[in-house]
Design a protein around this motif. Structure first.
Motif, short mmCIF file in Angstrom:
data_model
loop_
_atom_site.label_atom_id
_atom_site.label_comp_id
_atom_site.label_asym_id
_atom_site.label_seq_id
_atom_site.Cartn_x
_atom_site.Cartn_y
_atom_site.Cartn_z
N UNK A 44 6.17 -40.31 -30.29
CA UNK A 44 7.07 -41.43 -29.97
C UNK A 44 6.37 -42.50 -29.12
N UNK A 45 5.16 -42.18 -28.63
CA UNK A 45 4.40 -43.17 -27.87
C UNK A 45 2.93 -42.80 -27.93
N UNK A 46 2.09 -43.84 -28.03
CA UNK A 46 0.64 -43.68 -27.99
C UNK A 46 0.13 -44.50 -26.80
N UNK A 47 -0.55 -43.84 -25.88
CA UNK A 47 -1.20 -44.50 -24.74
C UNK A 47 -2.69 -44.23 -24.82
N UNK A 48 -3.48 -45.18 -24.36
CA UNK A 48 -4.93 -44.98 -24.34
C UNK A 48 -5.53 -45.82 -23.22
N UNK A 61 -3.97 -49.44 -23.61
CA UNK A 61 -3.16 -49.58 -24.83
C UNK A 61 -1.92 -48.72 -24.65
N UNK A 62 -0.77 -49.27 -24.98
CA UNK A 62 0.47 -48.50 -24.91
C UNK A 62 1.46 -49.06 -25.92
N UNK A 63 1.89 -48.20 -26.85
CA UNK A 63 2.84 -48.62 -27.87
C UNK A 63 3.84 -47.49 -28.14
N UNK A 64 5.11 -47.87 -28.22
CA UNK A 64 6.12 -46.92 -28.67
C UNK A 64 5.98 -46.78 -30.18
N UNK A 90 13.12 -49.87 -31.91
CA UNK A 90 12.54 -51.22 -31.99
C UNK A 90 11.03 -51.20 -32.23
N UNK A 91 10.43 -50.02 -32.27
CA UNK A 91 8.98 -49.88 -32.40
C UNK A 91 8.52 -49.93 -33.85
N UNK A 92 7.22 -50.06 -34.01
CA UNK A 92 6.61 -50.01 -35.34
C UNK A 92 6.40 -48.56 -35.76
N UNK A 93 6.28 -48.32 -37.06
CA UNK A 93 5.99 -46.97 -37.55
C UNK A 93 4.60 -46.50 -37.09
#
Length: 123
Positions: A44-48, A61-64, A90-93
């Motif tokens: 559900x979330x990618x952080x780097x 980098x942080x994206x839901x 509201x996030x991208x796939x």
């Protein structure tokens, strides 16, 4: 970020690569009725965090991620991560987020390390 305030990570060997990428994924459990082929959780979330060859943080980098198998975000996951159903809706796939992550990493020799916890928030 000024040089004296730039955080460093010293526990990772940064000498053999142009960049280090420390990844962290947040997951939500998939309901039993929607599980397939061993799928028990979905991202559900990618952080780097991107480090240079001296261990200095040079990018974040942080994206839901939009959920595909879960509806909403269960209370224990919301409580632990702060991620809401609105954030994932509201996030991208995942494929779009991974493409964006790949573009953000760039074309460098990079060692990828998977971390635990909210690494972007910890710097």
């Amino acid at each position: 970020m000024s040089a004296e305030k730039t955080p460093r990570i010293s526990a990772i060997d940064t000498t053999n690569f142009a960049r280090q990428i420390v990844l962290d994924f947040e997951f939500a459990p998939v309901p039993k009725q929607r599980q397939r082929r061993g799928l028990r959780n979905e991202i559900i979330e990618v952080d780097a965090v991107k480090l240079d060859n001296r261990g200095n943080v040079i990018g974040e980098f942080s994206q839901f991620v939009q959920t595909e198998f879960t509806e909403g975000v269960a209370f224990p996951v919301r409580e632990l991560t702060g991620i809401s159903a609105v954030d994932t809706a509201m996030a991208d796939p995942l494929y779009a987020v991974i493409k964006r992550l790949s573009d953000w990493i760039g074309r460098y020799s990079a060692q990828v390390v998977v971390g635990a916890g909210r690494i972007v928030d910890s710097f």
